[in-house]
Design an enzyme around this catalytic site. Structure first.
Site, PDB file in Angstrom:
ATOM      1  N   HIS A  57     -29.621  21.712  31.639  1.00 59.22           N
ATOM      2  CA  HIS A  57     -28.794  20.631  31.098  1.00 59.22           C
ATOM      3  C   HIS A  57     -29.629  19.727  30.163  1.00 59.22           C
ATOM      4  O   HIS A  57     -29.406  18.519  30.069  1.00 59.22           O
ATOM      5  CB  HIS A  57     -28.270  19.809  32.280  1.00 59.22           C
ATOM      6  CG  HIS A  57     -26.845  19.350  32.176  1.00 59.22           C
ATOM      7  ND1 HIS A  57     -25.847  19.845  32.973  1.00 59.22           N
ATOM      8  CD2 HIS A  57     -26.252  18.393  31.403  1.00 59.22           C
ATOM      9  CE1 HIS A  57     -24.707  19.213  32.693  1.00 59.22           C
ATOM     10  NE2 HIS A  57     -24.928  18.339  31.746  1.00 59.22           N
ATOM     11  N   ARG A  84     -28.797  18.521  21.787  1.00 56.29           N
ATOM     12  CA  ARG A  84     -29.121  17.279  21.075  1.00 56.29           C
ATOM     13  C   ARG A  84     -29.321  17.482  19.575  1.00 56.29           C
ATOM     14  O   ARG A  84     -28.984  16.605  18.780  1.00 56.29           O
ATOM     15  CB  ARG A  84     -30.372  16.641  21.679  1.00 56.29           C
ATOM     16  CG  ARG A  84     -30.150  16.125  23.114  1.00 56.29           C
ATOM     17  CD  ARG A  84     -31.426  15.499  23.612  1.00 56.29           C
ATOM     18  NE  ARG A  84     -31.391  15.070  24.998  1.00 56.29           N
ATOM     19  CZ  ARG A  84     -31.646  15.851  26.047  1.00 56.29           C
ATOM     20  NH1 ARG A  84     -31.906  17.138  25.866  1.00 56.29           N
ATOM     21  NH2 ARG A  84     -31.633  15.353  27.280  1.00 56.29           N
ATOM     22  N   SER A 101     -31.829  24.167  26.362  1.00 55.43           N
ATOM     23  CA  SER A 101     -32.685  23.073  26.844  1.00 55.43           C
ATOM     24  C   SER A 101     -34.006  23.001  26.096  1.00 55.43           C
ATOM     25  O   SER A 101     -34.912  23.814  26.325  1.00 55.43           O
ATOM     26  CB  SER A 101     -32.947  23.163  28.354  1.00 55.43           C
ATOM     27  OG  SER A 101     -31.720  23.073  29.071  1.00 55.43           O
ATOM     28  N   ARG A 133     -29.378   8.274  35.868  1.00 51.41           N
ATOM     29  CA  ARG A 133     -29.815   7.910  34.514  1.00 51.41           C
ATOM     30  C   ARG A 133     -29.806   6.395  34.436  1.00 51.41           C
ATOM     31  O   ARG A 133     -28.817   5.778  34.012  1.00 51.41           O
ATOM     32  CB  ARG A 133     -28.885   8.514  33.467  1.00 51.41           C
ATOM     33  CG  ARG A 133     -28.877  10.050  33.519  1.00 51.41           C
ATOM     34  CD  ARG A 133     -27.950  10.640  32.474  1.00 51.41           C
ATOM     35  NE  ARG A 133     -27.782  12.067  32.668  1.00 51.41           N
ATOM     36  CZ  ARG A 133     -26.693  12.742  32.302  1.00 51.41           C
ATOM     37  NH1 ARG A 133     -25.685  12.116  31.735  1.00 51.41           N
ATOM     38  NH2 ARG A 133     -26.614  14.037  32.509  1.00 51.41           N
ATOM     39  N   ARG A 146     -31.225  16.841  32.093  1.00 54.82           N
ATOM     40  CA  ARG A 146     -30.348  15.698  32.393  1.00 54.82           C
ATOM     41  C   ARG A 146     -29.780  15.718  33.799  1.00 54.82           C
ATOM     42  O   ARG A 146     -28.991  14.864  34.156  1.00 54.82           O
ATOM     43  CB  ARG A 146     -29.201  15.665  31.374  1.00 54.82           C
ATOM     44  CG  ARG A 146     -29.666  15.365  29.969  1.00 54.82           C
ATOM     45  CD  ARG A 146     -28.586  15.642  28.935  1.00 54.82           C
ATOM     46  NE  ARG A 146     -27.479  14.696  28.959  1.00 54.82           N
ATOM     47  CZ  ARG A 146     -27.471  13.543  28.306  1.00 54.82           C
ATOM     48  NH1 ARG A 146     -28.502  13.188  27.584  1.00 54.82           N
ATOM     49  NH2 ARG A 146     -26.416  12.750  28.362  1.00 54.82           N
TER      50      ARG A 146
HETATM   51  C1  LIG Z   1     -25.221  13.659  25.278  1.00 48.32           C
HETATM   52  C2  LIG Z   1     -25.125  14.921  26.074  1.00 48.32           C
HETATM   53  C3  LIG Z   1     -23.991  15.175  26.815  1.00 48.32           C
HETATM   54  C4  LIG Z   1     -23.879  16.361  27.536  1.00 48.32           C
HETATM   55  N1  LIG Z   1     -22.715  16.627  28.209  1.00 48.32           N
HETATM   56  C5  LIG Z   1     -22.570  17.806  28.854  1.00 48.32           C
HETATM   57  C6  LIG Z   1     -21.338  18.122  29.486  1.00 48.32           C
HETATM   58  O1  LIG Z   1     -20.395  17.348  29.459  1.00 48.32           O
HETATM   59  N2  LIG Z   1     -21.263  19.310  30.134  1.00 48.32           N
HETATM   60  C7  LIG Z   1     -22.302  20.196  30.181  1.00 48.32           C
HETATM   61  O2  LIG Z   1     -22.186  21.271  30.757  1.00 48.32           O
HETATM   62  N3  LIG Z   1     -23.476  19.907  29.575  1.00 48.32           N
HETATM   63  C8  LIG Z   1     -23.625  18.741  28.910  1.00 48.32           C
HETATM   64  N4  LIG Z   1     -24.800  18.462  28.289  1.00 48.32           N
HETATM   65  C9  LIG Z   1     -25.894  19.453  28.307  1.00 48.32           C
HETATM   66  C10 LIG Z   1     -25.780  20.396  27.118  1.00 48.32           C
HETATM   67  O3  LIG Z   1     -24.658  21.223  27.213  1.00 48.32           O
HETATM   68  C11 LIG Z   1     -27.019  21.296  27.026  1.00 48.32           C
HETATM   69  O4  LIG Z   1     -27.186  21.991  28.230  1.00 48.32           O
HETATM   70  C12 LIG Z   1     -28.282  20.524  26.682  1.00 48.32           C
HETATM   71  O5  LIG Z   1     -28.015  19.491  25.773  1.00 48.32           O
HETATM   72  C13 LIG Z   1     -29.316  21.474  26.101  1.00 48.32           C
HETATM   73  O6  LIG Z   1     -30.516  20.828  25.855  1.00 48.32           O
HETATM   74  P1  LIG Z   1     -30.941  20.217  24.424  1.00 48.32           P
HETATM   75  O7  LIG Z   1     -30.155  18.943  24.267  1.00 48.32           O
HETATM   76  O8  LIG Z   1     -32.381  19.962  24.595  1.00 48.32           O
HETATM   77  O9  LIG Z   1     -30.585  21.225  23.372  1.00 48.32           O
HETATM   78  C14 LIG Z   1     -24.946  17.288  27.554  1.00 48.32           C
HETATM   79  C15 LIG Z   1     -26.095  17.021  26.814  1.00 48.32           C
HETATM   80  C16 LIG Z   1     -26.192  15.860  26.065  1.00 48.32           C
HETATM   81  C17 LIG Z   1     -27.440  15.620  25.265  1.00 48.32           C
END
Ligand SMILES: Cc1cc2nc3c(=O)[nH]c(=O)nc-3n(C[C@H](O)[C@H](O)[C@H](O)COP(=O)(O)O)c2cc1C
Length: 403
Positions: free
Chosen positions: A282, A337, A314, A168, A285
């Site tokens: 994720h 998000r 997601s 990132r 991400r």
């Molecule tokens: C700022 C941020 C931090 C995240 N941190 C984690 C994490 O620590 N562990 C994890 O399993 N997923 C993490 N995720 C992923 C989320 O659990 C989830 O899979 C994802 O946000 C879903 O997509 P969306 O943001 O489009 O709803 C994170 C996502 C965001 C946006």
């Protein structure tokens, strides 16, 4: 637009979050990995699915309640784990957990939260799940899991999609690191967002000090040096299904494997004793260039849907997106998000606003489709021929039918 009260959809909340947060924090929340192909595709794939609404159906008396793990909940969503959520609002994890509890939906606390799990459990209540990133030293992770059990968490979400830290680059450009430290690069960014500086960062500095991962045991905290956000986890590239089996032995409650993107891995997770698989990339991400979880969902439901709960996330920004996932057989949808934009806009009330907007959109969509609840919704509610939609769904029955 400056208040969450005047936000009429998740996009509005995102705009408010963008104006309130320093660029470094906003991009950490909002962006994906590498060229963000996965992230954009998640949304495009959801938008490409078409409904087949039925008309002149009595849709009064609608309900969007579901049963997840045999427990009734008021909406088909749960809050996804988001590390560092506490940077968007002072003790944002508590704010988010309280909003979830009030809405009657589960909240997942990330390993990398800025607030200790015991405080979230005692101050928020509701159904709490704990997300685990395994560390190379398994014994430290097992101790963390035991802490979560003692603190009263009911679900363990094991993230399986991150053997190495994601790329990132924007965090490097923005000079955003954890433990949080003030550098020349990010100082201007923060000074131009005085409200955040005063209501978030200063409050941490006056109470617990620089924001840091409060769940980490002291052995781990000492080892963490300042790294760009998203890289500061000592992630584990030797994790295997044996680790999931071991966690199954240690964890007496619901066990979920998060980050599954194939039917093969979903079967392996079920074989290891997981109670749920979370089909997730994720939020775009980690791996850049995957299929969207909504596209993978039907094959996972068909492969393991009778054995375990299938949850998806997601790219979900609209209630109609959630209805599409439910029509494809999901047990629930995790929201990442969308609710983070909510807390960034107004803490607990902002998160409640996000959840409420989704609730209203789900309700409206169900009515417009001619459905009163999720038992009357299945793949026949979605276009399935090449002419009607870009995707062809295998036929399968709805998990709620007959409930
Ligand atoms: C700022 C941020 C931090 C995240 N941190 C984690 C994490 O620590 N562990 C994890 O399993 N997923 C993490 N995720 C992923 C989320 O659990 C989830 O899979 C994802 O946000 C879903 O997509 P969306 O943001 O489009 O709803 C994170 C996502 C965001 C946006």
């Amino acid at each position: 637009m400056s208040s969450y009260r005047t936000a009429y959809n998740i996009h509005d909340l995102r705009e408010i979050a963008m104006s309130r947060l320093p660029k470094g924090v906003f991009e950490f929340v909002d962006r994906g990995t590498e060229d963000e192909v996965s992230m954009r595709h998640n949304i495009a794939a959801l938008q490409s699915i078409r409904f087949r609404p039925r008309t002149l159906v009595d849709v009064s008396g609608r309900s969007q309640s579901v049963e997840l793990f045999g427990k009734p909940q008021k909406m088909p969503i749960a809050i996804a784990p988001t590390g560092s959520a506490g940077l968007t609002w002072y003790e944002g994890e508590i704010a988010l957990a309280r909003a979830a509890a009030a809405a009657g939906i589960p909240f997942t606390l990330a390993t990398g939260s800025m607030t200790a799990m015991e405080r979230v459990a005692s101050e928020a209540g509701g159904t709490l799940w704990f997300q685990l990133y395994m560390w190379p030293d398994r014994s430290l992770s097992h101790k963390l899991v035991e802490r979560a059990r003692l603190a009263g968490f009911e679900g363990l979400v094991v993230t399986v999609d991150s053997p190495v830290p994601p790329a990132r680059e924007y965090n490097l450009h923005n000079g955003f690191t954890l433990p949080f430290s003030i550098t020349r690069r990010n100082a201007t960014d923060m000074l131009t967002h005085p409200r955040w500086l005063l209501t978030v960062l200063s409050r941490y500095l006056l109470t617990t000090g620089m924001p840091r991962y409060q769940n980490y045991p002291s052995e781990m905290k000492q080892k963490i040096t300042a790294l760009p956000m998203g890289r500061s986890m000592a992630l584990n590239d030797s994790l295997t299904w044996d680790d999931l089996r071991e966690l199954r032995k240690r964890w007496p409650h619901r066990l979920m494997a998060k980050g599954v993107l194939t039917a093969e891995d979903a079967k392996l997770a079920a074989d290891c004793g997981a109670d749920a698989v979370i089909v997730s990339n994720h939020g775009g991400r980690v791996v850049d260039g995957t299929r969207a979880p909504i596209e993978i969902l039907p094959e996972v439901v068909d492969a393991v849907g009778k054995r375990v709960e299938v949850i998806v996330d997601s790219g979900f920004r609209r209630g109609s997106d959630i209805v599409k996932a439910m029509a494809l057989g999901a047990g629930a949808v995790l929201i990442g998000r969308a609710t983070l934009y909510g807390i960034a806009s107004g803490g607990e009330a902002g998160a409640a606003r996000a959840i409420n907007l989704l609730r209203e959109e789900i309700d409206r969509t169900l009515a417009l489709l001619g459905c009163t609840n999720f038992a009357t919704l299945d793949r026949s509610c979605l276009a399935d021929s090449k002419e009607e939609s870009q995707t062809q769904w295998p036929k399968a029955s709805n998990r709620y039918a007959g409930l």
